[in-house]
Scaffold this motif. Structure first.
Motif, short mmCIF file in Angstrom:
data_model
loop_
_atom_site.label_atom_id
_atom_site.label_comp_id
_atom_site.label_asym_id
_atom_site.label_seq_id
_atom_site.Cartn_x
_atom_site.Cartn_y
_atom_site.Cartn_z
N VAL A 133 0.84 -1.21 0.00
CA VAL A 133 0.00 0.00 0.00
C VAL A 133 0.87 1.25 0.00
O VAL A 133 0.58 2.22 -0.72
N ALA A 134 1.95 1.24 0.78
CA ALA A 134 2.82 2.42 0.89
C ALA A 134 3.50 2.75 -0.43
O ALA A 134 3.66 3.94 -0.77
N ILE A 135 3.90 1.74 -1.20
CA ILE A 135 4.66 1.97 -2.43
C ILE A 135 3.74 2.07 -3.65
O ILE A 135 3.96 2.90 -4.53
N CYS A 136 2.71 1.26 -3.69
CA CYS A 136 1.86 1.21 -4.88
C CYS A 136 0.65 2.13 -4.79
O CYS A 136 0.05 2.46 -5.81
N ASN A 137 0.27 2.53 -3.58
CA ASN A 137 -0.89 3.42 -3.42
C ASN A 137 -0.61 4.45 -2.33
O ASN A 137 -1.34 4.53 -1.34
N PRO A 138 0.45 5.24 -2.49
CA PRO A 138 0.89 6.14 -1.40
C PRO A 138 -0.11 7.23 -1.03
O PRO A 138 -0.17 7.63 0.14
N ILE A 233 7.69 -4.76 -6.82
CA ILE A 233 8.82 -4.75 -7.75
C ILE A 233 8.41 -4.15 -9.09
O ILE A 233 9.15 -3.36 -9.69
N SER A 234 7.21 -4.52 -9.55
CA SER A 234 6.71 -3.96 -10.81
C SER A 234 6.58 -2.45 -10.72
O SER A 234 6.94 -1.72 -11.66
N ASN A 235 6.09 -1.95 -9.59
CA ASN A 235 5.91 -0.51 -9.41
C ASN A 235 7.24 0.21 -9.28
O ASN A 235 7.42 1.31 -9.82
N PHE A 249 12.94 0.60 -2.67
CA PHE A 249 13.35 -0.77 -2.37
C PHE A 249 13.92 -0.88 -0.96
O PHE A 249 13.75 -1.91 -0.29
N SER A 250 14.59 0.18 -0.48
CA SER A 250 15.20 0.13 0.85
C SER A 250 14.17 0.01 1.95
O SER A 250 14.45 -0.52 3.03
N THR A 251 12.93 0.51 1.70
CA THR A 251 11.88 0.44 2.71
C THR A 251 11.36 -0.97 2.93
O THR A 251 10.71 -1.24 3.94
N CYS A 252 11.60 -1.87 1.97
CA CYS A 252 11.07 -3.23 2.11
C CYS A 252 12.15 -4.31 2.02
O CYS A 252 11.84 -5.50 2.12
N SER A 253 13.41 -3.92 1.86
CA SER A 253 14.47 -4.91 1.70
C SER A 253 14.68 -5.73 2.98
O SER A 253 14.92 -6.94 2.93
#
Length: 321
Positions: A133-138, A233-235, A249-253
């Motif tokens: 949600v944070a990355i794909c629908n901020p 990853i797609s986003n 990427f660093s927020t979910c690595s």
């Protein structure tokens, strides 16, 4: 009369003994028992301190009052509970060099190991959804992941595993057990317990493992995690700037690293055919997902997280001006 009483007492003693199990643990290395005790005690204390630090710092630092750190604080509490089910018992067995555990205590330990392991699977899926949600629908993140929803998701992570775990444990301990009650493990887990069952247990093993592997707290969370990271990853790949991709990427690595470690060792333990895995190898792998990975998780989440390191520096500045 006294002879009859002694006979009844002897029979009762035999029944009591038969209702006990013996955890062999690391009895094959008697010379290393005290050394292992010291190593595992140090690891246990490290897990308690590091996860407690994460819980405290996510509570006291206002910058960390976000859904991601709310889930991380709950995950740290879960890790403390998870290791406390197995390590203290193992430490006692290493120190006393006795592994006797009652039938009931063994069943209770299995319930909590499976319940907390299942809760970890679901909570990892919830954390993956939070990152999705944070990355794909901020723009809708604050609305979708409000505090009420976060509490409901955490509560569901804990509650949803209970019925399946209770059913699986009952199915395991309802089997008839043979004369040998020696469990070649350091805690009461499903595979080594099934090895003690009498007769043809193929049907029972299949039923128990199907419940474990296809349940809502193993396969469903795994599918949700894969779906979430597929979208993430797609986003990320669609972002134009390299800096934006790196930050996203660093927020979910860190979370992705924990998922790979936890599910990787769990799949090897529970899905690999028994014929391909020795008892010693199973114990070694179990050490990884019950002790070593919980010890690594706080390090992964702190050293690779700029927000937590920033909060740590602020806390140290207040304590040590």
């Amino acid at each position: 009369m006294s002879t009859d009483k002694e006979q009844v007492k002897a029979e009762y003693s035999n029944i009591t003994t038969m209702m006990d199990f013996v955890l062999l643990g690391f009895s094959d290395t008697p010379s290393l028992q005290r050394t292992l005790f010291g190593i595992f005690l140090l690891i246990y204390l490290t897990i308690l301190m590091c996860n407690s630090f994460i819980i405290i710092i996510t509570k006291i630092d206002s910058d960390l009052h976000t859904p991601m750190y709310f889930f991380l604080g709950n995950f740290s509490f879960l890790e403390i509970c998870y290791v406390s089910v197995t390590i203290p018992r193992m430490l006692m067995d290493l120190w006393t060099q006795k592994g006797h555990i009652s039938f009931l205590a063994c069943a209770v330990q299995m319930v909590f190991v499976l319940m907390l392991g299942g809760t970890e699977c679901v909570l990892l899926a919830v954390m993956a959804y939070d990152r999705y949600v944070a990355i794909c629908n901020p723009l809708h993140y604050a609305l979708v992941m409000n505090h009420k929803v976060c509490i409901q998701l955490v509560a569901a992570s804990w509650i949803s595993t209970v019925p399946v775990v209770m059913g699986q444990t009952w199915k395991t301990f309802s089997l008839p057990f043979c004369a040998s009650h020696s469990i070649n493990h350091f805690f009461c887990d499903v595979p080594p317990i099934l090895k003690l069952a009498c007769g043809d247990t193929v049907v029972n093993e299949t039923a128990v493992m199907v419940v474990a592997d296809s349940s809502m707290f193993v396969m469903v969370p795994f599918v949700l995690i894969v779906f979430s990271y597929g979208k993430i990853i797609s986003n990320i790949l669609k972002l134009s700037s390299a800096g934006g991709r790196s930050k996203a990427f660093s927020t979910c690595s860190s979370h992705l690293t924990v998922v790979v470690l936890f599910y990787g060792t769990g799949i090897i333990t529970y899905l690999q055919p028994k014929s391909n895995q020795s008892e010693e190898m199973r114990k070694l792998i179990s050490l990884f997902y019950t002790i070593f990975i919980p010890a690594l998780n706080p390090i992964i989440y702190t050293l690779r997280n700029k927000d937590i390191m920033k909060a740590l520096r602020k806390l140290l500045a207040k304590l040590l001006p």
